[in-house]
Design a protein around this motif. Structure first.
Motif, PDB file in Angstrom:
ATOM      1  N   THR A  63       5.526  19.422  -0.454  1.00  0.00           N
ATOM      2  CA  THR A  63       6.322  19.687  -1.653  1.00  0.00           C
ATOM      3  C   THR A  63       5.584  19.299  -2.931  1.00  0.00           C
ATOM      4  OG1 THR A  63       7.343  17.521  -1.680  1.00  0.00           O
ATOM      5  CG2 THR A  63       8.436  19.226  -0.374  1.00  0.00           C
ATOM      6  N   ILE A  64       4.402  18.717  -2.771  1.00  0.00           N
ATOM      7  CA  ILE A  64       3.688  18.243  -3.960  1.00  0.00           C
ATOM      8  C   ILE A  64       3.070  19.425  -4.711  1.00  0.00           C
ATOM      9  CG2 ILE A  64       1.785  16.811  -4.789  1.00  0.00           C
ATOM     10  CD1 ILE A  64       2.101  15.255  -2.101  1.00  0.00           C
ATOM     11  N   ASN A  65       3.383  19.530  -5.948  1.00  0.00           N
ATOM     12  CA  ASN A  65       2.807  20.602  -6.766  1.00  0.00           C
ATOM     13  C   ASN A  65       1.698  20.056  -7.657  1.00  0.00           C
ATOM     14  OD1 ASN A  65       4.501  22.724  -5.893  1.00  0.00           O
ATOM     15  ND2 ASN A  65       6.153  21.824  -7.109  1.00  0.00           N
ATOM     16  N   GLY A  66       0.804  20.929  -7.986  1.00  0.00           N
ATOM     17  CA  GLY A  66      -0.186  20.587  -9.011  1.00  0.00           C
ATOM     18  C   GLY A  66      -1.274  19.648  -8.543  1.00  0.00           C
ATOM     19  N   MET A  67      -1.378  19.414  -7.242  1.00  0.00           N
ATOM     20  CA  MET A  67      -2.451  18.534  -6.784  1.00  0.00           C
ATOM     21  C   MET A  67      -3.749  19.312  -6.683  1.00  0.00           C
ATOM     22  SD  MET A  67      -1.097  15.834  -4.205  1.00  0.00           S
ATOM     23  CE  MET A  67       0.194  14.730  -4.711  1.00  0.00           C
ATOM     24  N   LYS A  68      -4.766  18.707  -7.136  1.00  0.00           N
ATOM     25  CA  LYS A  68      -6.042  19.394  -7.197  1.00  0.00           C
ATOM     26  C   LYS A  68      -7.142  18.423  -6.813  1.00  0.00           C
ATOM     27  CE  LYS A  68      -4.220  23.125  -8.705  1.00  0.00           C
ATOM     28  NZ  LYS A  68      -3.881  23.414 -10.095  1.00  0.00           N
ATOM     29  N   GLY A  69      -8.285  19.014  -6.604  1.00  0.00           N
ATOM     30  CA  GLY A  69      -9.492  18.212  -6.457  1.00  0.00           C
ATOM     31  C   GLY A  69      -9.401  17.193  -5.345  1.00  0.00           C
ATOM     32  N   ARG A  70      -9.629  15.953  -5.669  1.00  0.00           N
ATOM     33  CA  ARG A  70      -9.711  14.928  -4.626  1.00  0.00           C
ATOM     34  C   ARG A  70      -8.381  14.766  -3.905  1.00  0.00           C
ATOM     35  NH1 ARG A  70      -9.338   9.066  -7.124  1.00  0.00           N
ATOM     36  NH2 ARG A  70      -7.716   9.442  -8.642  1.00  0.00           N
ATOM     37  N   HIS A  71      -7.270  15.047  -4.593  1.00  0.00           N
ATOM     38  CA  HIS A  71      -5.994  14.973  -3.892  1.00  0.00           C
ATOM     39  C   HIS A  71      -5.893  16.059  -2.826  1.00  0.00           C
ATOM     40  CE1 HIS A  71      -3.823  12.519  -7.234  1.00  0.00           C
ATOM     41  NE2 HIS A  71      -4.731  11.843  -6.581  1.00  0.00           N
ATOM     42  N   ALA A 119       0.804  -1.223   0.000  1.00  0.00           N
ATOM     43  CA  ALA A 119       0.000   0.000   0.000  1.00  0.00           C
ATOM     44  C   ALA A 119       0.838   1.276   0.000  1.00  0.00           C
ATOM     45  CB  ALA A 119      -0.952  -0.009   1.187  1.00  0.00           C
ATOM     46  N   ILE A 120       2.027   1.259   0.619  1.00  0.00           N
ATOM     47  CA  ILE A 120       2.847   2.475   0.599  1.00  0.00           C
ATOM     48  C   ILE A 120       3.274   2.778  -0.845  1.00  0.00           C
ATOM     49  CG2 ILE A 120       5.095   3.442   1.276  1.00  0.00           C
ATOM     50  CD1 ILE A 120       4.641   2.429   4.048  1.00  0.00           C
ATOM     51  N   GLN A 121       3.581   1.711  -1.578  1.00  0.00           N
ATOM     52  CA  GLN A 121       3.930   1.908  -2.992  1.00  0.00           C
ATOM     53  C   GLN A 121       2.738   2.484  -3.763  1.00  0.00           C
ATOM     54  OE1 GLN A 121       7.021   1.520  -4.566  1.00  0.00           O
ATOM     55  NE2 GLN A 121       5.851   2.643  -6.114  1.00  0.00           N
ATOM     56  N   ARG A 122       1.548   1.959  -3.501  1.00  0.00           N
ATOM     57  CA  ARG A 122       0.367   2.445  -4.225  1.00  0.00           C
ATOM     58  C   ARG A 122       0.060   3.903  -3.865  1.00  0.00           C
ATOM     59  NH1 ARG A 122      -1.688  -2.530  -2.692  1.00  0.00           N
ATOM     60  NH2 ARG A 122      -3.290  -1.577  -1.390  1.00  0.00           N
ATOM     61  N   LEU A 123       0.269   4.233  -2.572  1.00  0.00           N
ATOM     62  CA  LEU A 123       0.065   5.611  -2.151  1.00  0.00           C
ATOM     63  C   LEU A 123       1.076   6.532  -2.834  1.00  0.00           C
ATOM     64  CD1 LEU A 123      -1.777   7.167  -0.122  1.00  0.00           C
ATOM     65  CD2 LEU A 123       0.121   7.040   1.500  1.00  0.00           C
ATOM     66  N   SER A 124       2.312   6.065  -2.961  1.00  0.00           N
ATOM     67  CA  SER A 124       3.342   6.840  -3.661  1.00  0.00           C
ATOM     68  C   SER A 124       2.925   7.071  -5.114  1.00  0.00           C
ATOM     69  CB  SER A 124       4.684   6.088  -3.635  1.00  0.00           C
ATOM     70  OG  SER A 124       5.122   5.905  -2.301  1.00  0.00           O
ATOM     71  N   ASP A 125       2.435   5.993  -5.767  1.00  0.00           N
ATOM     72  CA  ASP A 125       2.001   6.108  -7.166  1.00  0.00           C
ATOM     73  C   ASP A 125       0.848   7.101  -7.278  1.00  0.00           C
ATOM     74  OD1 ASP A 125       3.849   4.173  -7.760  1.00  0.00           O
ATOM     75  OD2 ASP A 125       2.383   2.540  -7.928  1.00  0.00           O
ATOM     76  N   GLY A 146       2.154  10.624  -6.427  1.00  0.00           N
ATOM     77  CA  GLY A 146       3.323  11.044  -7.188  1.00  0.00           C
ATOM     78  C   GLY A 146       4.494  11.476  -6.303  1.00  0.00           C
ATOM     79  N   VAL A 147       4.553  10.949  -5.088  1.00  0.00           N
ATOM     80  CA  VAL A 147       5.639  11.254  -4.148  1.00  0.00           C
ATOM     81  C   VAL A 147       6.224   9.927  -3.690  1.00  0.00           C
ATOM     82  CG1 VAL A 147       6.222  12.295  -1.917  1.00  0.00           C
ATOM     83  CG2 VAL A 147       4.407  13.301  -3.339  1.00  0.00           C
ATOM     84  N   ASP A 148       7.536   9.837  -3.634  1.00  0.00           N
ATOM     85  CA  ASP A 148       8.167   8.570  -3.266  1.00  0.00           C
ATOM     86  C   ASP A 148       8.201   8.400  -1.750  1.00  0.00           C
ATOM     87  OD1 ASP A 148       9.598   6.292  -2.978  1.00  0.00           O
ATOM     88  OD2 ASP A 148      11.463   7.081  -3.813  1.00  0.00           O
ATOM     89  N   PHE A 149       7.329   7.537  -1.216  1.00  0.00           N
ATOM     90  CA  PHE A 149       7.284   7.292   0.228  1.00  0.00           C
ATOM     91  C   PHE A 149       7.979   5.980   0.600  1.00  0.00           C
ATOM     92  CE2 PHE A 149       3.142   9.801  -0.027  1.00  0.00           C
ATOM     93  CZ  PHE A 149       3.653  10.937   0.583  1.00  0.00           C
ATOM     94  N   ASP A 188       6.330  17.771   5.713  1.00  0.00           N
ATOM     95  CA  ASP A 188       7.332  18.743   5.281  1.00  0.00           C
ATOM     96  C   ASP A 188       8.595  17.991   4.886  1.00  0.00           C
ATOM     97  OD1 ASP A 188       8.331  17.918   7.724  1.00  0.00           O
ATOM     98  OD2 ASP A 188       7.687  19.757   8.744  1.00  0.00           O
ATOM     99  N   GLY A 189       9.609  18.751   4.413  1.00  0.00           N
ATOM    100  CA  GLY A 189      10.858  18.114   4.014  1.00  0.00           C
ATOM    101  C   GLY A 189      10.790  17.606   2.590  1.00  0.00           C
ATOM    102  N   ALA A 190      11.866  17.001   2.170  1.00  0.00           N
ATOM    103  CA  ALA A 190      12.057  16.624   0.768  1.00  0.00           C
ATOM    104  C   ALA A 190      10.979  15.676   0.259  1.00  0.00           C
ATOM    105  CB  ALA A 190      13.424  15.986   0.580  1.00  0.00           C
ATOM    106  N   ARG A 191      10.511  14.760   1.116  1.00  0.00           N
ATOM    107  CA  ARG A 191       9.511  13.820   0.642  1.00  0.00           C
ATOM    108  C   ARG A 191       8.149  14.063   1.284  1.00  0.00           C
ATOM    109  NH1 ARG A 191      11.613   7.853   0.789  1.00  0.00           N
ATOM    110  NH2 ARG A 191      12.181   8.432   2.898  1.00  0.00           N
ATOM    111  N   GLY A 192       8.016  15.245   1.886  1.00  0.00           N
ATOM    112  CA  GLY A 192       6.750  15.557   2.536  1.00  0.00           C
ATOM    113  C   GLY A 192       5.715  16.014   1.532  1.00  0.00           C
ATOM    114  N   ILE A 193       4.462  15.908   1.921  1.00  0.00           N
ATOM    115  CA  ILE A 193       3.405  16.224   0.967  1.00  0.00           C
ATOM    116  C   ILE A 193       3.330  17.708   0.640  1.00  0.00           C
ATOM    117  CG2 ILE A 193       1.928  14.247   1.414  1.00  0.00           C
ATOM    118  CD1 ILE A 193       0.282  16.336   3.168  1.00  0.00           C
TER     119      ILE A 193
END
Lengths: 456, 456
Positions: B332-340, B301-307, B310-313, B325-330
């Motif tokens: 840093t996610i750009n362009g997320m919209k709507g349900r994300h 599930a962590i892999q599926r959540l990453s997919d 679009g963030v490598d967890f 926060d931080g390099a792999r924190g959410i």
């Protein structure tokens, strides 16, 4: 020719007539909708088509079929929605949708056919057309309808992509193993990576392989490239053949082309259109024919013929002969193909007056017409079938529902008595009715595994 | 805000809850298919959906709905074919198809909806989506999925073309006058000459105006542009609201946007998703919840959540908190919209562990979940409805058919007893169930007459 002769040697008793019902609003006669029996107010009502489909199924027909186009003011229920609805109201009859390869996306079409085939338990068929009407282009942001050669090139590629999408799930890809948690075998679901001249599609399709492998492929082109595409791809061919001589030569022609593609003649069923005016006596049938003629709008017909053939015939009288030479003669028409060619052949051979031509077209648009009793019609059908002019017929009743009812009630039993037509459905799928094998799964060379299990 | 307050003043007794059934293979819980009650082998079989549709109709639901996309290995029956089939097995319930405006042609979609609306006698609805999955592009020869802004711009134009095509036949265009021979009034069938940024369509459509005028327009975007498109266009909005606070603010937000477009709040019904685990006692319900959790595939599930995000967890343990926060924190996610965005809000507010987040998503992908008795669920529904958090719910049973059966048999009667839900269908069309007016015909300014009668 070797394959033809081996086909001819098959025992006659194994061959059975195939009958397809061609649905068309109120009927196939141009004036059908004006007939007292016609129900034009019901042609957008699914109950109307349900009654016709159930009558055809009572008559043990192989299939029913609806034509289509994407322009004009002819009212048309869309084929996928109509046939999916009829799948629920019938159990055996095949359901053939006309779908154009010029203005569609292979992914959507592969999917809608797969879905119809699943919903109907293996009863879907695809009448592959490239579009005859030039105005279709304007509803899809195109400046022009592509020319005939380009359309056929597109069609060939389109069918290839669609087949690959149907094959993108192998037959045994689904596991549904609750214990292990594996829904499918990821090694048996494929990205197809199709890159052609007109379409690029990665795949896989998002629905497993259709129950029939592929829905039955039907073709209706009568041009040389149409016949060639049919020989390569089609399993049923619908054709307009106004006389036995032409039909016999067409039949031999298309059957002889199959060997080039490693196919045998019984892998393509030839079904000419047949529009019979049937009544208990010849006199009654003739009366119905006259009644329909009286309802036909002849006054605007020269203009419509001009529009249809792209030649200006205005100024000619109804009783003058259609010209075959000179500035406005049909010999000057360029680029006519397919069904127009058949019409030109007829004009050149029979030299009809405009009135005669218009009456002929009003009956069934150039298909075989007939006026007489059920026994007389059974004789015609038997002759065309036994003499290898046809493997059956695409039935085009002049007026619904009566023209279908009398065929089912009076002609079908006669064909059964003669041992020419089934007395019960012997198969579950359209392929089964038509005696066609289920296509083996074909794996493409560029394919890769589609990857992981579906995620949430 | 004036329109909101006038809406709030409407007598409470006039308002009734609207319930839509969200169909989804074996159910909405990620592990549904592994549950002993689930029938994964039937999810391509129309009889399975017919049973669910008939149960929903027995429960007097407004409608049923199926989501869609054009890539991946999730098995999906195509919406138009499925809903047309279900139209024949039901008499009242609305039929809402999800159709994407990014990879389709307006002419085909206008036509398939018009056809479904005719076949079903005015029960069609369109869930307008622009496509969330980037891989859809590769099945239509496109290099990239268009960005969010471009997709919404395309959607707006697409809906405009489709409405014009539905209007290309005026309601009284058909004459069907057998005496005069006039099938329709040529002055009431129009070429629309639409030329937009993305589509050019001449028209007319080749099927008359749908019985509902337009099928009911549904929207499911929760981004700002999604809400704006809904306020401008939609009549129902499906939304994922995991808590009453968020849902209330969403409800007030979208209702307040309507006035800008000259619309009143009751012209848009807000239906949050609701996935209830229901049993006779709280303990039994909790047991079913545990049973479903035990069947959930947490390992990948962590892999599926990453997919998904679009963030490598990868490398995080299931019991560590999702970083914000931080390099792999959410953050840093750009362009997320709507349900994300809803998911990000939840992560920032609740700071869940990966395990907690995965369990939450497995239940209903971020929609409201519930575990308890029918009476407890009726309390929740009543509160959300009375407090103007929702106009009803988009019901997402965790496992079919049981999760639907218990809702219809135990929750619906309780809502009826409380005077919150209909006790019989009071209308014939989906618009009627939802209390929505039939749209008036709108005539475009560039339109011209479509011309002559249909020819042979």
């Amino acid at each position: 020719m070797s394959s033809i002769s081996s086909y001819r040697e098959r025992p006659e008793r194994e061959r059975k007539i195939h009958i397809n019902l061609f649905l068309r609003n109120t009927g196939h006669h141009e004036a059908a909708w004006r007939h007292p029996q016609a129900q034009p107010e019901r042609t957008l009502e699914v109950g109307f088509y349900r009654e016709l489909a159930q009558t055809a199924e009572r008559g043990l027909f192989d299939s029913l079929f609806i034509s289509d186009n994407y322009s004009g003011t002819w009212r048309r229920v869309e084929p996928f929605t109509l046939l999916s609805a009829l799948a629920m109201a019938t159990r055996h009859i095949g359901l053939i949708a006309t779908v154009n390869t010029t203005y569609n996306e292979p992914f959507h079409i592969a999917r809608q056919f797969a879905s119809l085939d699943h919903i109907s338990g293996g009863r879907a068929g695809w009448n592959i057309v490239t579009g005859a009407g030039g105005n279709d282009a304007y509803n899809f942001g195109k400046a022009n309808h592509p020319d005939h050669a380009l359309r056929y090139e597109t069609a060939e590629e389109f069918v290839e992509v669609v087949k690959q999408l149907w094959d993108s799930w192998e037959d045994d890809a689904l596991l549904l193993d609750k214990q292990s948690g594996r829904q499918f075998d990821a090694g048996k679901v494929h990205e197809i990576h199709f890159k052609g001249k007109f379409h690029a599609v990665r795949g896989p399709l998002n629905i497993p392989r259709p129950p029939q492998g592929y829905p039955v492929l039907v073709q209706a082109g009568s041009s040389d490239s149409g016949k060639e595409l049919a020989a390569k791809t089609a399993e049923v061919i619908f054709t307009a053949q106004p006389s036995i001589e032409e039909a016999q030569s067409f039949y031999a022609d298309v059957k002889s082309r199959l060997a080039r593609y490693g196919r045998t003649p019984d892998q393509l069923q030839v079904l000419p259109g047949l529009s019979p005016i049937i009544a208990g006596t010849e006199a009654e049938a003739k009366e119905l024919e006259d009644e329909l003629f009286a309802l036909t709008d002849v006054s605007g017909a020269i203009q419509r013929l001009s529009d249809r053939l792209g030649v200006d015939f205005t100024g000619y009288s109804l009783d003058s002969r259609v010209p075959v030479d000179g500035a406005r003669g049909i010999e000057t028409i360029n680029g006519m193909k397919g069904r127009h060619q058949l019409l030109l052949d007829l004009i050149q051979r029979e030299r009809p007056t405009f009135r005669e031509l218009i009456v002929h077209l009003a009956g069934a648009r150039g298909h075989l017409t007939f006026t007489g009793t059920p026994l007389q019609l059974a004789d015609v059908i038997e002759r065309w079938f036994i003499e290898r002019v046809a493997d059956g017929f695409n039935l085009m009743p002049p007026v619904f529902p009566g023209g279908l009812d009398i065929f089912v009630d009076k002609v079908v039993p006669e064909l059964q008595n003669r041992g020419l037509f089934r007395t019960a459905y012997e198969a579950e799928t359209l392929r089964g009715h038509l005696g066609l094998a289920r296509p083996e799964h074909v794996r493409g060379t560029n394919w890769t595994a589609a990857g992981a299990e579906p995620s949430f």
